[in-house]
Design an enzyme around this catalytic site. Sequence first.
Site, mmCIF file in Angstrom:
data_model
loop_
_atom_site.group_PDB
_atom_site.id
_atom_site.type_symbol
_atom_site.label_atom_id
_atom_site.label_comp_id
_atom_site.label_asym_id
_atom_site.label_seq_id
_atom_site.Cartn_x
_atom_site.Cartn_y
_atom_site.Cartn_z
ATOM 1 N N GLY A 15 5.254 -0.503 0.903
ATOM 2 C CA GLY A 15 4.473 -1.638 0.800
ATOM 3 C C GLY A 15 5.214 -2.904 0.999
ATOM 4 O O GLY A 15 4.649 -3.937 0.792
ATOM 5 N N GLU A 70 10.750 8.615 -0.462
ATOM 6 C CA GLU A 70 10.049 7.526 -0.223
ATOM 7 C C GLU A 70 10.764 6.455 -1.128
ATOM 8 O O GLU A 70 10.802 6.594 -2.266
ATOM 9 C CB GLU A 70 8.723 7.447 -0.755
ATOM 10 C CG GLU A 70 7.686 8.447 0.067
ATOM 11 C CD GLU A 70 6.157 7.725 -0.061
ATOM 12 O OE1 GLU A 70 5.610 7.506 0.818
ATOM 13 O OE2 GLU A 70 5.620 7.859 -1.487
ATOM 14 N N GLU A 115 4.393 5.299 -7.452
ATOM 15 C CA GLU A 115 3.368 4.539 -8.381
ATOM 16 C C GLU A 115 3.066 5.043 -9.482
ATOM 17 O O GLU A 115 2.749 4.412 -10.523
ATOM 18 C CB GLU A 115 2.265 3.830 -7.562
ATOM 19 C CG GLU A 115 2.804 2.784 -6.405
ATOM 20 C CD GLU A 115 2.153 2.844 -5.169
ATOM 21 O OE1 GLU A 115 1.036 3.643 -4.997
ATOM 22 O OE2 GLU A 115 2.644 2.522 -4.039
ATOM 23 N N GLY A 138 1.225 4.713 3.986
ATOM 24 C CA GLY A 138 0.410 4.129 3.023
ATOM 25 C C GLY A 138 -0.586 3.114 3.936
ATOM 26 O O GLY A 138 -1.477 3.426 4.312
ATOM 27 N N GLY A 139 -0.085 2.029 3.951
ATOM 28 C CA GLY A 139 -0.809 0.858 4.420
ATOM 29 C C GLY A 139 -1.450 1.124 5.767
ATOM 30 O O GLY A 139 -2.583 0.851 6.007
ATOM 31 N N ASN A 144 -1.934 8.069 2.848
ATOM 32 C CA ASN A 144 -2.092 7.957 1.265
ATOM 33 C C ASN A 144 -2.992 6.671 1.251
ATOM 34 O O ASN A 144 -2.441 5.647 1.371
ATOM 35 C CB ASN A 144 -0.833 7.907 0.833
ATOM 36 C CG ASN A 144 -1.083 7.268 -0.597
ATOM 37 O OD1 ASN A 144 -2.281 7.429 -1.440
ATOM 38 N ND2 ASN A 144 -0.053 7.314 -1.377
ATOM 39 N N TRP A 145 -4.267 6.650 1.085
ATOM 40 C CA TRP A 145 -5.271 5.513 0.909
ATOM 41 C C TRP A 145 -5.081 4.806 -0.490
ATOM 42 O O TRP A 145 -5.534 3.656 -0.434
ATOM 43 C CB TRP A 145 -6.718 6.070 1.158
ATOM 44 C CG TRP A 145 -6.828 6.598 2.418
ATOM 45 C CD1 TRP A 145 -6.235 6.842 3.470
ATOM 46 C CD2 TRP A 145 -8.375 7.109 2.850
ATOM 47 N NE1 TRP A 145 -6.772 7.405 4.685
ATOM 48 C CE2 TRP A 145 -8.188 7.405 4.287
ATOM 49 C CE3 TRP A 145 -9.585 7.118 2.301
ATOM 50 C CZ2 TRP A 145 -9.040 7.912 4.865
ATOM 51 C CZ3 TRP A 145 -10.539 7.864 3.048
ATOM 52 C CH2 TRP A 145 -10.445 8.127 4.340
ATOM 53 N N LYS A 146 -4.184 5.355 -1.346
ATOM 54 C CA LYS A 146 -3.991 4.798 -2.688
ATOM 55 C C LYS A 146 -5.368 4.348 -3.308
ATOM 56 O O LYS A 146 -6.517 4.987 -2.975
ATOM 57 C CB LYS A 146 -3.251 3.841 -2.555
ATOM 58 C CG LYS A 146 -1.914 4.067 -1.831
ATOM 59 C CD LYS A 146 -0.578 3.103 -2.011
ATOM 60 C CE LYS A 146 0.678 3.543 -1.410
ATOM 61 N NZ LYS A 146 1.777 2.939 -1.528
ATOM 62 N N SER A 148 6.510 2.140 4.432
ATOM 63 C CA SER A 148 6.591 1.222 5.529
ATOM 64 C C SER A 148 6.480 1.672 7.001
ATOM 65 O O SER A 148 7.057 1.151 7.757
ATOM 66 C CB SER A 148 7.378 -0.134 5.576
ATOM 67 O OG SER A 148 6.987 -0.710 4.441
ATOM 68 N N HIS A 152 4.263 10.312 -7.119
ATOM 69 C CA HIS A 152 4.313 9.258 -6.261
ATOM 70 C C HIS A 152 4.965 8.231 -7.148
ATOM 71 O O HIS A 152 4.660 8.051 -8.309
ATOM 72 C CB HIS A 152 3.129 8.760 -5.550
ATOM 73 C CG HIS A 152 3.095 7.720 -4.782
ATOM 74 N ND1 HIS A 152 3.340 6.565 -5.001
ATOM 75 C CD2 HIS A 152 2.916 7.600 -3.468
ATOM 76 C CE1 HIS A 152 3.473 5.549 -3.872
ATOM 77 N NE2 HIS A 152 3.408 6.286 -2.911
HETATM 78 P P1 PGA Z 1 3.276 2.278 2.716
HETATM 79 O O1 PGA Z 1 3.247 3.189 1.208
HETATM 80 O O2 PGA Z 1 3.418 3.014 4.040
HETATM 81 O O3 PGA Z 1 2.237 1.254 2.465
HETATM 82 O O4 PGA Z 1 4.831 1.574 2.279
HETATM 83 C C1 PGA Z 1 3.718 4.707 1.544
HETATM 84 C C2 PGA Z 1 3.650 5.292 0.367
HETATM 85 O O5 PGA Z 1 3.529 4.700 -0.518
HETATM 86 O O6 PGA Z 1 3.183 6.775 0.313
#
Ligand code: PGA
Length: 248
Positions: free
Chosen positions: A169, A163, A97, A228-229, A9-11, A207, A95
């Site tokens: 993050g 999640e 967010e 994500g990251g 997930n590049w966000k 994470s 998600h």
């Molecule tokens: P993260 O994000 O791996 O940076 O914790 C995961 C996500 O929000 O899909």
Amino acid sequence: MSGKLVIGNWKMNTRGDSARQLAAALLADGETNREGVGIAAPAVYLAALAEQLKGGNIALSSQDVSRFAADGAFTGEVSAAMLADVGCRYALVGHSERRQYFREDNAALLAKMRNAIAAGVVPVLCVGETLEQRESGAYLDVVREQLAILAEIADGEYVVAYEPVWAIGTGKVASLEQIAEIHAFIKNWCLQNVSGSDKIRVLYGGSVKAENAEAILATENVGGALVGGASLDAGSFRVICQAAGKMI
Ligand code: PGA
């Protein structure tokens, strides 16, 4: 359904050039250019990435989908039909967010799930509790409420991603015991409440890194990872995909 699914997930990251470079690195590597690997890219880059990924095995995903099904006066929205049109196989839905910053609730998320399924795009419903909800002990109730919309969906393929918000993050990964507990809970809930539930894949996200991917992916009932990251770094993402590729 066999093997683990890993979606990066590049966000709200990358630009045209960096997205192209990252996709090129993933395409050039057999550990990432294979079935069971996907990237959820920003909407504006999906069409270009779809072109670039053509002929390879990496699946394309959006990070959201409109709750409105039909074309019309919905400024700023991207419909499920548009995502299917550019070649998205998956769409992230709900998600944390989006739940937090855009107040997406179950009614909107159910509409999004249905629209994606109707357009032939596989929705990935993200669920998970906040730190406060975890500490108060209410986390299973929270996740049960978030899962409830699945009971309203009669038919169609989808994926669930657990999640925990406190692990996204933050570098704080849930313990393997915590992951095992909630994945078993989700699996059992699905078995009791939705049809065809033996085929539902439940990903873990929060994470996930090169260092912890193998142990997380080997945890019972974990069907893959939403990353994500670490998905913004081709080297780290490769290690995660490699760990997933070794498991059936
Ligand atoms: P993260 O994000 O791996 O940076 O914790 C995961 C996500 O929000 O899909």
